[in-house]
Design an enzyme around this catalytic site. Structure first.
Site, PDB file in Angstrom:
ATOM      1  N   GLU A   1       0.803  -1.248   0.000  1.00  0.00           N
ATOM      2  CA  GLU A   1       0.000   0.000   0.000  1.00  0.00           C
ATOM      3  C   GLU A   1       0.829   1.288   0.000  1.00  0.00           C
ATOM      4  OE1 GLU A   1      -2.900  -0.103   3.139  1.00  0.00           O
ATOM      5  OE2 GLU A   1      -3.834  -1.920   2.390  1.00  0.00           O
ATOM      6  N   GLU A  30      -5.766 -10.978  -0.769  1.00  0.00           N
ATOM      7  CA  GLU A  30      -6.460 -10.820   0.525  1.00  0.00           C
ATOM      8  C   GLU A  30      -7.969 -10.865   0.326  1.00  0.00           C
ATOM      9  OE1 GLU A  30      -5.003  -7.407   2.714  1.00  0.00           O
ATOM     10  OE2 GLU A  30      -2.949  -7.743   2.042  1.00  0.00           O
TER      11      GLU A  30
HETATM   12  C1  XIL Z   1      -5.215  -6.659   8.749  1.00  0.00           C
HETATM   13  C2  XIL Z   1      -5.358  -7.880   9.647  1.00  0.00           C
HETATM   14  O1  XIL Z   1      -6.267  -8.790   9.079  1.00  0.00           O
HETATM   15  C3  XIL Z   1      -5.836  -7.464  11.032  1.00  0.00           C
HETATM   16  O2  XIL Z   1      -5.826  -8.572  11.905  1.00  0.00           O
HETATM   17  C4  XIL Z   1      -4.929  -6.363  11.571  1.00  0.00           C
HETATM   18  O3  XIL Z   1      -5.448  -5.896  12.798  1.00  0.00           O
HETATM   19  C5  XIL Z   1      -4.823  -5.209  10.590  1.00  0.00           C
HETATM   20  O4  XIL Z   1      -4.361  -5.707   9.341  1.00  0.00           O
HETATM   21  N1  XIL Z   1      -4.490  -4.789   4.044  1.00  0.00           N
HETATM   22  C6  XIL Z   1      -3.415  -5.584   4.373  1.00  0.00           C
HETATM   23  C7  XIL Z   1      -3.509  -6.516   5.536  1.00  0.00           C
HETATM   24  O5  XIL Z   1      -2.420  -5.626   3.634  1.00  0.00           O
HETATM   25  O6  XIL Z   1      -2.284  -6.722   6.160  1.00  0.00           O
HETATM   26  C8  XIL Z   1      -4.529  -6.044   6.534  1.00  0.00           C
HETATM   27  O7  XIL Z   1      -4.658  -7.058   7.528  1.00  0.00           O
HETATM   28  C9  XIL Z   1      -5.842  -5.747   5.867  1.00  0.00           C
HETATM   29  C10 XIL Z   1      -5.689  -4.647   4.837  1.00  0.00           C
END
Ligand code: XIL
Length: 417
Positions: free
Chosen positions: A213, A321
Site C-alpha cells: 500500500e 487478501e
Molecule cells: C489486517 C489484519 O487482518 C488485522 O488482523 C490487523 O489488525 C490489521 O491488518 N491490508 C493488508 C492486511 O495488507 O495486512 C490487513 O490485515 C488488511 C488490509
C-alpha cells in the site's frame, strides 16, 4: 452442539480476535468510490448464526431466555457439498491460499482443515514489521516460525506479508535520539530487517509482499508514494531500494508489490507506478491485488482489465487478501451501527456471485494469475467483525469450518473455463 462444546467454542474464538496490533496513526489507502454488481438470489431470510464472535445484547437476552439460535451451524451449510476440496479443484490452475495466525496452525482441528482446503498460507499479522521486529535488537520469531513449519510439514506454500508497510512499521525504524533518522540510518535498518527475515525463511517462503500500500490515494498527491515517514526521510528512492535489497537477500523469492484499488483512477496510478519501476529495472515480479470487497461488489471489467494491463508489463498477478463483507465496502462502524448483521441467504447469494466472478476471471487468466489467497480460512477468524463491531461472514467456510453453498459454484466449473 451441546452446551459443553458450545462453551469451548466461545472460549476459543476470542483468542483469535485478540491478535491484532495497535496501528500507528496514519491514514489508510482505501477510500475509492464503490461499484455495484451481483444478482440477488432467493430472498428467504434465515436465522442469524450464533457465531460466538460478537455477543449482542439481543443474543445475550435470548440466550438467557433460551430463545437464541444456539447452533453455530449456518443452516445453509446443509445445502453445501462437504466433500469439496478447494485446493484440489484448482490444482491445475494456481495455489489457493489463506491468511493464518500461529494459533490456527497449532489448533489441531483448524490446522487439519487448513491443510485440507488450502495449498498456501500467508501470515495475517505475524510477519509484519511491528510484529516480527518490534524493537531494533529484538526479533519475535516464534509465531511466524510456527506458521512456516506448519506449511513445510504439510507441503503448503508460504507468502511473506509484508517486509515494508508504513502502516505496520514500529516507530523505532524512523527515529534517532528524538530526531528523524537520516536516510543512511533508515536504509541500514531496512536492509538489516529485510536480510534477516528473508535469510531465515530462504527456501520456505516463496514470495514476499515487499511493499504494501505505498501508492498514494489519487486525491492526495501527484507523486506515487504516499507522504509517510519513509517518504519524508528518503523521498521515493526507498521504493527501489527495498526491492533491490530484497532481490539480493533471497534471489529465489518472488517479489510482489501489494495494494488495493476499487476504481480505475487508483488502478491507473498503480499501473503507472509499476510501469515506471519496470522501466527502471526495479526487481518486481508480481502485483498483489488485495480484494477486500463489499457486498456492493467489484466490477468484473475493472478486475479483468487490470490483470490484463499488469500482465502486459510482464508481471504476474495474485489476488492476495480476498474476502467479501456482508456490508458495503465503504462501511464504517458508525454507518452500520443500526444495520442488521443477520446472515441471510440473500447475502450469501450476493457474496457467491462476487467470489465466483473473481475465481472465474482468474481461471480465465491462468498462467498470469498465480494464486488466490482468502483473508481468513473461515468466518471465525475474520477481521471485519472487529473493525465494524458487527458480526460478519466474509469467507468461503462458515464458523464451523463447513463449506458454504457458494463453494459448489466456485469448485464446480468445467476445466478450461
Ligand atoms: C489486517 C489484519 O487482518 C488485522 O488482523 C490487523 O489488525 C490489521 O491488518 N491490508 C493488508 C492486511 O495488507 O495486512 C490487513 O490485515 C488488511 C488490509
Amino acid at each position: 452442539m451441546n452446551s459443553l462444546s458450545k462453551l469451548k467454542f466461545l472460549c476459543v474464538v476470542p483468542t483469535f480476535l485478540s491478535l491484532g496490533l495497535l496501528a500507528p496513526s496514519c491514514d489508510n489507502a482505501n477510500s475509492a468510490p464503490s461499484q455495484t454488481t451481483g444478482n440477488t438470489v432467493a430472498k428467504t431470510a434465515i436465522a442469524p448464526r450464533d457465531t460466538g464472535l460478537v455477543q449482542t445484547a439481543a443474543d445475550t437476552d435470548a440466550q438467557k431466555t433460551g430463545t437464541a439460535t444456539q447452533s453455530p451451524n449456518y443452516p445453509a451449510a446443509d445445502m453445501a457439498d462437504t466433500t469439496v476440496q478447494l485446493k484440489r479443484a484448482y490444482r491445475n490452475y494456481f495455489p489457493i491460499g489463506t491468511a493464518v495466525d500461529s494459533k490456527m496452525v497449532t489448533d489441531p482441528r483448524t490446522a487439519s482443515f487448513i491443510a485440507k482446503q488450502y495449498s498456501s498460507v500467508t501470515p495475517v499479522n505475524d510477519m509484519k514489521p511491528v510484529n516480527i521486529h518490534p524493537s531494533e535488537n529484538v526479533y519475535k520469531w516464534a509465531p511466524a516460525d510456527k506458521i512456516v513449519n506448519f506449511a513445510v510439514q504439510n507441503g503448503l506454500k508460504v507468502r511473506g506479508h509484508c517486509l515494508v508497510w508504513f502502516y505496520r512499521m514500529p516507530h523505532w525504524f524512523f527515529w534517532d535520539n528524538g530526531q528523524l533518522a537520516s536516510k543512511e540510518l533508515l536504509y541500514s535498518r531496512l536492509d538489516s530487517h529485510i536480510n534477516t527475515v528473508m535469510s531465515r525463511y530462504k527456501g520456505k517462503v516463496y514470495a514476499y509482499d515487499v511493499l504494501n500500500e505505498t501508492v498514494a490515494k489519487t486525491t492526495e498527491t501527484t507523486q506515487y508514494s504516499r507522504i509517510d515517514t519513509l517518504y519524508k526521510i528518503a523521498g521515493e528512492d526507498y521504493i527501489e531500494h527495498v526491492f533491490r535489497t530484497a532481490r539480493k537477500a533471497d534471489p529465489s523469492a518472488k517479489l510482489f508489490y501489494n495494494d488495493t484499488f476499487y476504481d480505475e483512477a487508483k488502478r491507473d496510478k498503480i499501473y503507472a507506478f509499476l510501469k515506471e519501476m519496470k522501466a527502471k529495472g526495479v526487481p518486481i515480479d508480481g502485483v498483489g491485488i488485495q480484494c477486500h470487497i463489499g457486498i456492493d461488489g467489484m466490477s468484473e471489467e475493472l478486475l479483468s482489465n487490470s490483470i490484463d494491463m499488469f500482465a502486459k508489463l510482464g508481471l504476474e498477478v495474485q489476488i492476495t487478501e480476498l474476502d467479501v463483507s456482508i456490508f458495503n465496502r465503504e462501511a464504517k462502524a458508525k454507518t452500520v451501527a443500526n444495520d442488521s448483521d443477520d446472515y441471510t441467504i440473500d447475502k450469501e447469494g450476493k457474496q457467491s456471485d462476487i467470489f465466483n466472478m473473481v475465481f472465474k476471471v482468474c481461471r480465465q487468466r491462468k498462467g498470469v494469475v498465480t494464486g488466490i489467497t482468502t483473508w481468513a480460512p473461515a468466518d471465525i477468524n475474520n477481521y471485519l467483525t472487529k473493525r465494524l463491531g458487527k458480526r460478519n461472514y466474509p469467507n468461503l467456510f462458515d464458523n464451523n469450518l463447513k463449506p458454504k453453498p457458494m463453494l459448489r459454484k466456485i469448485t464446480d466449473f468445467k476445466a478450461g473455463q
